[in-house]
Design a protein around this motif. Structure first.
Motif, short mmCIF file in Angstrom:
data_model
loop_
_atom_site.label_atom_id
_atom_site.label_comp_id
_atom_site.label_asym_id
_atom_site.label_seq_id
_atom_site.Cartn_x
_atom_site.Cartn_y
_atom_site.Cartn_z
N ARG A 1 0.87 -1.18 0.00
CA ARG A 1 0.00 0.00 0.00
C ARG A 1 0.90 1.23 0.00
N GLY A 2 1.03 1.86 -1.15
CA GLY A 2 1.96 2.97 -1.26
C GLY A 2 3.35 2.46 -1.62
N ALA A 3 4.37 3.04 -1.01
CA ALA A 3 5.75 2.66 -1.29
C ALA A 3 6.01 1.24 -0.79
N ARG A 4 6.92 0.55 -1.47
CA ARG A 4 7.31 -0.80 -1.04
C ARG A 4 7.95 -0.74 0.35
N PRO A 5 7.62 -1.68 1.22
CA PRO A 5 8.29 -1.73 2.52
C PRO A 5 9.80 -1.90 2.35
N ARG A 6 10.55 -1.31 3.28
CA ARG A 6 12.02 -1.40 3.22
C ARG A 6 12.61 -2.13 4.41
N ARG A 7 11.80 -2.36 5.44
CA ARG A 7 12.24 -3.15 6.59
C ARG A 7 11.61 -4.53 6.47
N VAL A 8 12.39 -5.49 6.03
CA VAL A 8 11.87 -6.80 5.62
C VAL A 8 12.43 -7.88 6.55
N GLY A 9 11.56 -8.74 7.05
CA GLY A 9 11.99 -9.79 7.97
C GLY A 9 11.56 -11.16 7.51
N PHE A 10 12.42 -12.15 7.78
CA PHE A 10 12.16 -13.54 7.41
C PHE A 10 12.08 -14.40 8.67
N VAL A 11 10.94 -15.05 8.86
CA VAL A 11 10.79 -16.04 9.93
C VAL A 11 11.01 -17.39 9.27
N GLY A 12 12.15 -18.00 9.54
CA GLY A 12 12.60 -19.19 8.83
C GLY A 12 13.71 -18.80 7.88
N GLY A 13 14.86 -19.48 8.01
CA GLY A 13 16.03 -19.08 7.24
C GLY A 13 16.52 -20.15 6.28
N GLY A 14 15.62 -20.84 5.62
CA GLY A 14 16.01 -21.91 4.72
C GLY A 14 16.00 -21.50 3.26
N LEU A 15 15.89 -22.52 2.40
CA LEU A 15 15.99 -22.31 0.96
C LEU A 15 14.88 -21.41 0.43
N ASP B 1 14.96 -17.65 13.34
CA ASP B 1 14.81 -19.09 13.12
C ASP B 1 14.96 -19.78 14.46
N LEU B 2 14.24 -20.88 14.65
CA LEU B 2 14.38 -21.63 15.89
C LEU B 2 15.80 -22.15 16.08
N SER B 3 16.49 -22.36 14.99
CA SER B 3 17.90 -22.75 15.04
C SER B 3 18.77 -21.50 14.94
N ASP B 4 19.50 -21.21 15.99
CA ASP B 4 20.39 -20.05 15.96
C ASP B 4 21.44 -20.21 14.86
N GLU B 5 21.90 -21.44 14.65
CA GLU B 5 22.88 -21.70 13.59
C GLU B 5 22.34 -21.32 12.23
N HIS B 6 21.09 -21.74 11.94
CA HIS B 6 20.50 -21.43 10.65
C HIS B 6 20.22 -19.94 10.51
N ALA B 7 19.78 -19.31 11.60
CA ALA B 7 19.51 -17.87 11.56
C ALA B 7 20.77 -17.10 11.21
N ARG B 8 21.86 -17.43 11.86
CA ARG B 8 23.10 -16.69 11.64
C ARG B 8 23.69 -17.01 10.26
N ALA B 9 23.51 -18.24 9.79
CA ALA B 9 23.99 -18.57 8.45
C ALA B 9 23.22 -17.79 7.40
N PHE B 10 21.91 -17.70 7.55
CA PHE B 10 21.11 -16.93 6.58
C PHE B 10 21.43 -15.45 6.67
#
Length: 344
Positions: free
Chosen positions: A137-151, A174-183
């Protein structure tokens, strides 16, 4: 005299070939996905319910069959056969694997078998990018978040990036800190200077972002408080089961296909079961493309795509045709053997 139908040659297309065709062509894939949504919305497709093969001894795993037929300039039938085995991740291999069979529209003969995890991820990401663009709605959002850090999260980010999105910050939980930090490390290595921030909770990420992408393997809702969405973000509910009905009831809801999305205990399906109706659905993405839906500014907007097999079939046909045109199609000679009714 009409031309007699002929048995088409049968090709096997590897994941490397799929990736070679699609990489760098993200904008074209988004345009193709939009075209297929319009064909589907106008009735120029057949997209029956997906079939879930489940296992009593492996309750978290499943294999899904998505049959589909898409019309248009290149009518094609087909079937995607995609597995989801979440335990694969701990073993160091991807959760999902898939093949796609394409069938000739005139004879019904299959003419290609494609590695399809990349096709599936690409059509999912293209659908998400299209929805994010048309539902902003209007300008595209610029603060973007991902819940889940997989493919799937990686592909959605790639398609947003390739279609001109700019970011002030990229959040990851991500529930996995390792996956969150890798992504987060992957995101931080992409062009641009947007910081990649790892959030300890889904709540912190949601409250901090204006576009929230759910790309998890959650089997039941874990995000239950509508107050987390008080700033009215755009939400791509790609994994379909993260959000409780209370969140959807406080939001405007867009789906890809009503009948397909309201099944298999998705968040919209649970909301229907709770309320006994579908009044909370504001329309489909096709309705948005056709200008039939006015999106409110005073509520979150949630896009819930079940994932249509027609998208896989159309994208698979696109890959097949590009390889054929460039002379890179690998045909299996003599694949069909019994071609005479009486064995002459």
């Amino acid at each position: 005299m009409s031309q007699q139908p002929v048995v088409p040659p049968f090709a096997v297309i590897t994941g490397a070939q799929v990736a070679d065709v699609l990489t760098g062509g993200e904008e074209q894939v988004v345009d193709l996905v939009e075209e297929v949504y319009r064909l589907h919305g106008r009735g120029a497709s057949v997209n029956p319910p997906s079939y879930f093969l489940r296992f009593p001894d492996r309750p978290s795993s499943r294999i899904i069959a998505l049959p589909a037929s898409v019309g248009g300039d290149r009518p094609t039938d087909g079937l995607k056969w995609i597995s989801s085995f979440p335990e694969n991740v701990a073993a160091g291999i991807p959760r999902a694997s898939a093949v796609l069979i394409l069938n000739d529209h005139a004879t019904g003969y299959p003419f290609a078998c494609l590695e399809s995890s990349i096709i599936s991820a690409s059509r999912t990401a293209a659908s998400a990018a299209l929805a994010a663009d048309r539902l902003s709605r209007g300008a595209r959002p610029r603060r973007v978040g991902f819940v889940g850090g997989g493919l799937i999260a990686r592909y959605i980010h790639r398609y947003l990036e390739a279609t001109g999105w700019s970011f002030d910050v990229l959040g990851v939980h991500d529930l996995s800190d390792e996956h969150a930090r890798a992504f987060a490390g992957y995101l931080g290595g992409r062009p641009g200077d947007a910081p990649a921030v790892v959030h300890d909770s889904a709540e912190d990420l949601i409250r901090d972002c204006d576009l929230v992408v759910f790309a998890t393997v959650a089997g039941a809702p874990h995000v239950t408080d509508p107050a987390w969405f008080a700033h009215n973000p755009l939400v791509l509910n790609v994994s379909l089961r993260d959000l409780a009905p209370e969140v959807l009831l406080a939001s405007a809801n867009i789906v890809d296909d009503v009948e397909h999305c309201l099944k298999a205990d998705t968040s919209p399906h649970l909301t229907e079961q709770l309320t006994g109706n579908r009044d909370f659905i504001d329309g489909t993405l096709f309705d948005v493309l056709e200008g039939r839906v006015e999106l409110p500014s005073d509520r979150p907007v949630v896009f819930s795509p079940f994932g249509l097999g027609v998208l896989d079939v159309a994208l698979g046909r696109h890959v097949h045709d590009r390889l054929r045109e460039s002379g890179r199609l690998g045909v299996v000679e003599g694949f069909f053997h019994e071609l005479d009714r009486y064995g002459r």
